[in-house]
Write a protein that holds these residues in place. Structure first.
Motif, PDB file in Angstrom:
ATOM      1  N   CYS A 136     -15.970   2.006   6.084  1.00 57.32           N
ATOM      2  CA  CYS A 136     -17.085   2.599   6.858  1.00 57.32           C
ATOM      3  C   CYS A 136     -16.982   2.285   8.345  1.00 57.32           C
ATOM      4  O   CYS A 136     -17.872   2.633   9.120  1.00 57.32           O
ATOM      5  N   TRP A 137     -15.907   1.559   8.743  1.00 58.97           N
ATOM      6  CA  TRP A 137     -15.596   1.265  10.170  1.00 58.97           C
ATOM      7  C   TRP A 137     -16.622   0.353  10.829  1.00 58.97           C
ATOM      8  O   TRP A 137     -16.633   0.222  12.050  1.00 58.97           O
ATOM      9  N   LYS A 138     -17.487  -0.285  10.010  1.00 58.77           N
ATOM     10  CA  LYS A 138     -18.415  -1.267  10.605  1.00 58.77           C
ATOM     11  C   LYS A 138     -17.603  -2.477  11.077  1.00 58.77           C
ATOM     12  O   LYS A 138     -16.592  -2.828  10.479  1.00 58.77           O
ATOM     13  N   ARG A 139     -18.052  -3.073  12.206  1.00 63.86           N
ATOM     14  CA  ARG A 139     -17.341  -4.231  12.759  1.00 63.86           C
ATOM     15  C   ARG A 139     -18.220  -5.484  12.677  1.00 63.86           C
ATOM     16  O   ARG A 139     -19.443  -5.384  12.759  1.00 63.86           O
ATOM     17  N   TYR A 140     -17.587  -6.614  12.522  1.00 60.59           N
ATOM     18  CA  TYR A 140     -18.306  -7.890  12.421  1.00 60.59           C
ATOM     19  C   TYR A 140     -17.585  -8.922  13.294  1.00 60.59           C
ATOM     20  O   TYR A 140     -16.366  -8.843  13.472  1.00 60.59           O
ATOM     21  N   PRO A 141     -18.294  -9.889  13.831  1.00 54.75           N
ATOM     22  CA  PRO A 141     -17.630 -10.988  14.549  1.00 54.75           C
ATOM     23  C   PRO A 141     -16.870 -11.858  13.545  1.00 54.75           C
ATOM     24  O   PRO A 141     -17.299 -11.990  12.386  1.00 54.75           O
ATOM     25  N   MET A 142     -15.759 -12.454  13.976  1.00 54.52           N
ATOM     26  CA  MET A 142     -14.970 -13.309  13.086  1.00 54.52           C
ATOM     27  C   MET A 142     -15.842 -14.449  12.528  1.00 54.52           C
ATOM     28  O   MET A 142     -15.577 -14.984  11.456  1.00 54.52           O
ATOM     29  N   ALA A 143     -16.908 -14.768  13.245  1.00 52.72           N
ATOM     30  CA  ALA A 143     -17.784 -15.886  12.834  1.00 52.72           C
ATOM     31  C   ALA A 143     -18.408 -15.677  11.456  1.00 52.72           C
ATOM     32  O   ALA A 143     -18.922 -16.610  10.853  1.00 52.72           O
ATOM     33  N   VAL A 144     -18.347 -14.451  10.911  1.00 57.70           N
ATOM     34  CA  VAL A 144     -18.917 -14.260   9.565  1.00 57.70           C
ATOM     35  C   VAL A 144     -18.016 -14.905   8.496  1.00 57.70           C
ATOM     36  O   VAL A 144     -18.409 -15.029   7.332  1.00 57.70           O
ATOM     37  N   ARG A 157     -19.223  -3.516   0.691  1.00 60.15           N
ATOM     38  CA  ARG A 157     -18.465  -4.279  -0.312  1.00 60.15           C
ATOM     39  C   ARG A 157     -16.947  -4.249  -0.119  1.00 60.15           C
ATOM     40  O   ARG A 157     -16.239  -4.911  -0.855  1.00 60.15           O
ATOM     41  N   GLU A 158     -16.458  -3.464   0.843  1.00 60.63           N
ATOM     42  CA  GLU A 158     -15.009  -3.481   1.104  1.00 60.63           C
ATOM     43  C   GLU A 158     -14.620  -4.818   1.706  1.00 60.63           C
ATOM     44  O   GLU A 158     -15.409  -5.385   2.490  1.00 60.63           O
ATOM     45  N   ILE A 159     -13.407  -5.299   1.439  1.00 60.91           N
ATOM     46  CA  ILE A 159     -12.899  -6.514   2.096  1.00 60.91           C
ATOM     47  C   ILE A 159     -12.519  -6.150   3.535  1.00 60.91           C
ATOM     48  O   ILE A 159     -11.846  -5.150   3.768  1.00 60.91           O
ATOM     49  N   LEU A 160     -12.991  -6.960   4.471  1.00 62.16           N
ATOM     50  CA  LEU A 160     -12.779  -6.696   5.893  1.00 62.16           C
ATOM     51  C   LEU A 160     -11.377  -7.107   6.345  1.00 62.16           C
ATOM     52  O   LEU A 160     -10.757  -7.993   5.761  1.00 62.16           O
ATOM     53  N   LYS A 161     -10.909  -6.428   7.423  1.00 63.12           N
ATOM     54  CA  LYS A 161      -9.583  -6.728   7.992  1.00 63.12           C
ATOM     55  C   LYS A 161      -9.775  -7.262   9.413  1.00 63.12           C
ATOM     56  O   LYS A 161     -10.532  -6.675  10.187  1.00 63.12           O
ATOM     57  N   PRO A 162      -9.097  -8.350   9.772  1.00 65.00           N
ATOM     58  CA  PRO A 162      -9.135  -8.761  11.185  1.00 65.00           C
ATOM     59  C   PRO A 162      -8.674  -7.590  12.059  1.00 65.00           C
ATOM     60  O   PRO A 162      -7.817  -6.800  11.640  1.00 65.00           O
ATOM     61  N   ASP A 163      -9.254  -7.467  13.249  1.00 67.20           N
ATOM     62  CA  ASP A 163      -8.985  -6.284  14.091  1.00 67.20           C
ATOM     63  C   ASP A 163      -7.646  -6.408  14.813  1.00 67.20           C
ATOM     64  O   ASP A 163      -7.544  -6.237  16.025  1.00 67.20           O
ATOM     65  N   ILE A 164      -6.620  -6.730  14.047  1.00 72.54           N
ATOM     66  CA  ILE A 164      -5.265  -6.868  14.610  1.00 72.54           C
ATOM     67  C   ILE A 164      -4.415  -5.718  14.082  1.00 72.54           C
ATOM     68  O   ILE A 164      -4.722  -5.145  13.040  1.00 72.54           O
TER      69      ILE A 164
END
Ligand code: APR
Length: 250
Positions: A136-144, A157-164
Motif C-alpha cells: 500500500c506504499w505506506k511509509r514508517y520511521p525505522m523507529a517502529v 499486514r504486509e512485511i515492511l522493507k527498509p527504504d533502500i
C-alpha cells in the motif's frame, strides 16, 4: 612508495581541490563507513561473503520471502543504528563547510554523511531511515522496529522493507539525475571507499572524467577505476587519508 612521493600526491590532490572548490563532488561507498563499524559488501569480511546477494539483496528475493531477507537486515540494521561518523565523513563535511565541496553522492544507506554535518547528500541507494510497504506504499520511521523484533508489518499486514535500493529496483530518479548532473559539471570527483562494481553508480567517475573532471580516488586497494579513470590514487584507510587531505587543502 616513498614518503616524499606520497606527500607530493597529497599536495597535488589538495591543489586540484583548491583550484576548483566548491566545484568538488564526492562519490562514496561502503569502504568509507568500515571505520564506523559497518562491514563493506565485498572484500575480506564482506557482507556478501555471509549472505549471497542474489538470495538476500534482490527485490525478487524480498517479495518471495521477506522473512528470509529480514534475517540479513536483523543483523545489519543494529550496526547502522549504532554507527557514528568517522574522520572520513567528518573530513567531507569539513570540506563542504569550508566551501571546498558541493555535494556527496553516496551509495551508502547509513546516513553517516548527514550525521557528520554534510548538508548536500544524494542518497543513490536510498536510506535505512524509513520502512516502506510494497503493497500500500505506506511509509514508517525505522523507529517502529528495534533490534530483536520480528520483521515489522504495515497496518495492511504486509512485511515492511527498509527504504533502500535492492538489486532489481530502480535508482530513485531524482538521485540518479542529480548525481549525473553533478558528475558532468564538477571540476574534481573525489571517489572514496567504493569497489566501483555496481551499475549505474560505477559509471559516475567515467562520466565526470569525460566532462573534464580530475578523479581522485581513496581506497585501501586498487579498483577497476584505478588504472583506467583515476588521476590521483590516495591509497589508505579513508579516515586517515581524508584527514590528511583536508589538512593539505586548508
Ligand atoms: N578505507 C577506504 N576504502 C576501504 C576501506 C577503508 N577503511 N575498507 C574497505 N575499503 C574499500 C574496499 O577496498 C572496496 O573497494 O571500500 C570498497 C568497498 O566496496 P564494496 O563493499 O563493494 O562497497 P560499494 O562499492 O559501496 O558497493 C556498491 O553494491 O552491494 C551493493 O548496494 C550495495 O551500495 C552497495 C553497492
Amino acid at each position: 612508495m616513498t614518503e616524499i612521493a606520497r606527500s607530493r600526491i597529497f599536495a597535488d590532490a589538495a591543489s586540484r581541490i583548491r583550484a576548483v572548490g566548491p566545484n568538488v563532488v564526492a562519490l562514496t561507498g561502503a569502504g568509507i563507513s568500515v571505520e564506523s563499524g559497518i562491514p563493506a559488501f565485498r572484500g575480506s569480511q564482506g557482507l556478501w561473503d555471509r549472505f549471497d546477494p542474489m538470495e538476500y539483496a534482490t527485490i525478487e528475493a524480498f517479495s518471495a520471502n521477506p522473512e528470509k531477507v529480514w534475517g540479513m537486515f536483523s543483523g545489519l540494521l543494529p550496526l547502522l543504528l549504532a554507527a557514528a561518523p568517522n574522520p572520513a565523513h567528518l573530513g567531507l563535511s569539513g570540506l563542504e563547510g569550508a566551501g571546498m565541496l558541493r555535494s556527496v553522492v553516496t551509495q551508502n544507506v547509513d546516513g553517516l554523511h548527514q550525521a557528520a554535518g554534510s548538508r548536500n547528500v544524494i542518497e543513490y541507494h536510498g536510506s535505512f531511515r524509513e520502512l516502506v510497504c510494497l503493497s500500500c506504499w505506506k511509509r514508517y520511521p525505522m523507529a517502529v522496529w528495534s533490534p530483536g523484533d520480528a520483521p515489522p508489518r504495515c497496518e495492511c499486514r504486509e512485511i515492511l522493507k527498509p527504504d533502500i535500493v535492492l538489486f532489481g529496483e530502480p535508482i530513485p530518479w531524482g538521485a540518479q539525475a542529480t548525481a549525473e548532473a553533478d558528475a558532468k559539471s564538477c571540476g574534481v570527483l573525489l571517489v572514496a571507499g567504493t569497489s566501483a562494481q555496481v551499475f549505474p553508480a560505477c559509471e559516475l567517475p567515467a562520466i565526470a572524467r569525460l566532462h573534464g573532471a580530475v578523479v581522485i580516488e581513496i581506497n585501501t586497494e586498487e579498483t577497476p577505476l584505478t588504472r583506467t579513470t583515476t588521476d590521483l590514487f590516495l591509497k589508505g584507510k579513508a579516515g586517515e587519508v581524508m584527514t590528511k587531505l583536508v589538512e593539505a587543502v586548508r
